[in-house]
Design an enzyme around this catalytic site. Structure first.
Site, PDB file in Angstrom:
ATOM      1  N   LYS A 158       0.848  -1.181   0.000  1.00  0.00           N
ATOM      2  CA  LYS A 158       0.000   0.000   0.000  1.00  0.00           C
ATOM      3  C   LYS A 158       0.887   1.236   0.000  1.00  0.00           C
ATOM      4  O   LYS A 158       1.960   1.246   0.629  1.00  0.00           O
ATOM      5  CB  LYS A 158      -0.915  -0.018   1.226  1.00  0.00           C
ATOM      6  CG  LYS A 158      -1.992   1.067   1.247  1.00  0.00           C
ATOM      7  CD  LYS A 158      -2.917   0.868   2.439  1.00  0.00           C
ATOM      8  CE  LYS A 158      -4.021   1.906   2.507  1.00  0.00           C
ATOM      9  NZ  LYS A 158      -4.952   1.667   3.627  1.00  0.00           N
ATOM     10  N   SER A 196      -9.681   1.491   2.434  1.00  0.00           N
ATOM     11  CA  SER A 196      -8.839   2.337   1.616  1.00  0.00           C
ATOM     12  C   SER A 196      -7.733   1.592   0.882  1.00  0.00           C
ATOM     13  O   SER A 196      -7.028   2.167   0.057  1.00  0.00           O
ATOM     14  CB  SER A 196      -8.196   3.408   2.516  1.00  0.00           C
ATOM     15  OG  SER A 196      -7.380   2.810   3.518  1.00  0.00           O
ATOM     16  N   SER A 242     -10.008  -1.216   6.510  1.00  0.00           N
ATOM     17  CA  SER A 242      -9.421  -0.926   5.203  1.00  0.00           C
ATOM     18  C   SER A 242      -8.647  -2.077   4.575  1.00  0.00           C
ATOM     19  O   SER A 242      -8.204  -1.970   3.436  1.00  0.00           O
ATOM     20  CB  SER A 242      -8.509   0.305   5.287  1.00  0.00           C
ATOM     21  OG  SER A 242      -9.287   1.469   5.430  1.00  0.00           O
TER      22      SER A 242
END
Length: 483
Positions: free
Chosen positions: A76, A151, A175
Site C-alpha cells: 500500500k 482504503s 481498510s
C-alpha cells in the site's frame, strides 16, 4: 521456468528448488501489471526490484532457505520502502521518496520477497472505495464499473486479479477486510501491536494496523510468520512471537462460534445467504453456533469517526510545505502553509481534518473525543464478555457487495456507514479475518461477498487455522477474477 500466477508458497518452493528464479517471477509480475494497467491497482514501480531479485537469487544459490524466496509483493502506498515513491494517494506527497524501510519491508526483504511497487489507496487512507486517490480510482477486477473497496483497494485488486500473490494494506477501520470482501480474497487485520507500524504513514495512530491480502490460508500463515513480532522502534509493538499455521477440518468440532446479532440487519440477500451457508457448514462440521449480543455496537461508527478524525487532524498537521509536502510559494509563511494544504489535500481529507480539529477544540474535547474514548471502552467490554462464552465471533464483512463507482461519493455519511461491520474491531484492538464466502449476482454480474471472523486479542493464529479448516471442508475458496 514456470512463471504463472500461483500461491506465494508454491512460488517460493519453485525458486528454492531451481524450477524458477526470482528474476523470472519479477518479470512475470511486471508483465501482468502492465496488462492490467487500466485497473489502476499499482501506481508506481520499485526501481530497485531487479537488483533485489538478483540478490535473492544469489542467497538461494549459496544454499540459504528463504520462506518468501522471490515472491513478488506490492505495498500500500503509505508504507515506506527505501527509494520508492510513497505518496499516500495524495498530491501533497506526489514526489516524496522514502529515505528508509518500514519494519515490515525489512522483514519481507530478509525473507526473500521482492517489492514490486506500490498499490493505490484512498488519500491518506481516508475512504472506503479507493476513489479519493490523487492517482484516480482503482477498478474492481470483477466488474470495472464498481469499486474494490478501500482504503487499501489497490492492494486488494492486485491480489484478486492475480498480479501478485500477496500484498500489504493498512486497516484503521476495515481498510484491509472490506476491500478483501469486495474483491473476493483473504484480508487479515492483526491484533493492534502484533505487526510493527514503524514506517507506516499514520492516519489514526491508536487504530492503524498493517495487514496482508492473500489467496490462500497457507499464504496468510506464511507471510504473518514473517511480519509479526516485536519491534523496539514501535512503542506499541507487542513481544509475542508468531506461530501461524493452517488448521484442519477436525479442529472445527466443538468450536464455539458467536454470530453477532447486531450485524444481522441491513444486509443484502446475497450477503445473508453467504453467511447462512457458512454457518450451516460450520454446524455440519461439528461447531457450536449461537447468537450473541454486543449492545454498544450501534455506537461503533460514530465512536470510530470521533476518534479517527481528531487523530488524523493531529497526524496531518505536519504536512504544511515546510518539512513535508509540496510547498506552494506565498508572501509569508502562513500564506504558504494555507496554500500548500489547500492545493495538496483532497476534499475528503480536508473534511476529516476540519471535523477532527473541531472535536479537539476548546470546549468540545470532552463532549466529543473524550466521550468517544469512553464509549470505545464499553465496546471493548462487550467483546470481552462475548469471548467469555465463545471462541470466535462472526459477522458479514460488508452488508453489501461492491457498489458502483461514484455511487456514494456525494454522500459522506453513506460512505462512512459502509464500515458498519468493521470499525468496532479496530476500536477494541482485536484481530479479524475476512474470508471469501460466495457471490451475489447484481445486474447479471457475480460479485464477491465476505464473512468476517473475529478472535480475542492475541488470538490471530486462530484465524489462519480457521481459514485452513474452512478450505478443508470446501466452504471457502478464492476464485480468480478477470483482470
Amino acid at each position: 521456468m514456470s512463471v504463472q500466477p500461483s500461491t506465494a508458497a508454491a512460488l517460493a518452493r519453485a525458486v528454492q528448488s531451481g524450477a524458477s528464479s526470482p528474476q523470472a517471477l519479477l518479470e512475470a509480475a511486471l508483465a501482468r501489471i502492465r496488462m492490467a494497467r487500466s485497473l489502476n491497482a499499482v501506481v508506481s514501480l520499485n526501481a530497485g526490484a531487479e537488483a533485489a531479485a538478483m540478490w535473492v537469487a544469489e542467497r538461494v544459490a549459496e544454499g540459504e532457505t528463504l520462506p518468501l524466496a522471490g515472491v513478488p509483493i506490492v505495498l500500500k502506498d503509505n508504507i515506506n520502502a527505501r527509494g520508492t515513491l510513497t505518496t499516500c494517494g495524495s498530491r501533497m506527497l506526489a514526489n516524496y521518496i522514502s529515505p528508509y524501510d518500514a519494519t515490515v519491508v525489512e522483514r519481507l526483504t530478509a525473507a526473500g520477497a521482492v517489492i514490486v511497487g506500490k498499490a493505490n489507496m484512498d488519500e491518506f487512507a481516508m475512504g472506503s472505495s479507493t476513489e479519493t486517490s490523487a492517482h484516480g480510482p482503482t477498478l474492481n477486477p470483477w466488474d470495472r464499473s464498481r469499486v474494490p473497496g478501500g482504503s487499501s483497494g489497490g492492494s486488494a485488486a492486485a491480489v484478486a486479479a492475480g498480479l501478485v500473490p500477496l500484498s500489504l494494506g493498512s486497516d484503521t477501520g476495515g481498510s484491509v477486510r472490506q476491500p478483501a470482501a469486495l474483491t473476493g480474497v483473504y484480508g487479515l487485520k492483526p491484533t493492534y501491536g502484533r505487526v510493527s507500524r514503524y514506517g507506516l504513514v499514520a492516519y489514526a495512530s491508536s487504530l492503524d494496523q498493517i495487514g496482508p491480502f492473500a489467496r490462500s490460508a497457507a499464504d496468510l500463515a506464511l507471510v504473518m510468520n514473517v511480519l509479526a513480532g516485536h519491534d523496539p522502534r514501535d512503542a506499541t509493538s507487542l513481544d509475542v512471537p508468531p506461530a501461524f499455521r493452517v488448521g484442519s477440518p477436525d479442529e472445527l468440532r466443538g468450536l464455539r462460534v458467536g454470530v453477532i446479532r447486531e450485524s444481522l440487519e441491513g444486509n443484502t440477500p446475497g450477503v445473508e445467504a453467504a453467511l447462512e451457508a457458512l454457518l450451516a457448514a460450520l454446524r455440519g462440521a461439528g461447531a457450536e453456533v449461537r447468537e450473541v449480543s454486543l449492545p454498544h455496537l450501534r455506537h461503533a461508527v460514530a465512536t470510530y469517526y470521533l476518534i479517527a478524525m481528531p487523530e488524523a487532524s493531529s497526524n496531518l498537521a505536519r504536512y504544511d510545505g515546510m518539512v513535508y509536502g509540496e510547498r506552494v510559494p506565498a508572501e509569508d509563511v502562513s500564506g504558504s502553509m494555507t496554500a500548500t494544504r489547500e492545493r495538496g489535500f483532497g476534499h475528503e481529507v480536508k473534511r476529516r481534518i476540519l471535523i477532527g480539529t473541531y472535536a479537539l477544540s476548546s470546549g468540545y474535547y470532552d463532549a466529543y473525543y473524550s466521550k468517544a474514548m469512553r464509549v470505545r471502552r464499553l465496546i471493548a467490554d462487550d467483546f470481552g464478555r462475548a469471548f467469555g462464552d465463545v471462541d470466535l465471533l462472526v459477522s458479514p464483512t460488508s452488508p453489501f457487495p461492491a457498489f458502483r463507482l461514484g455511487e456514494k461519493m456525494g454522500d459522506p455519511l453513506a460512505m462512512y456507514a459502509a464500515d458498519v461491520d468493521t470499525v468496532a474491531v479496530n476500536l477494541a484492538g482485536l484481530p479479524a479475518l475476512s474470508v471469501p464466502a460466495g457471490f451475489e449476482t447484481v445486474g447479471g454480474v457475480r460479485l464477491p461477498v465476505g464473512v468476517q471472523f473475529i478472535a480475542p486479542a492475541l488470538g490471530d493464529e486462530r484465524l489462519t487455522a480457521l481459514a485452513g479448516a474452512l478450505e478443508g471442508i470446501g466452504v471457502v475458496r478464492v476464485e480468480p477474477a478477470r483482470a
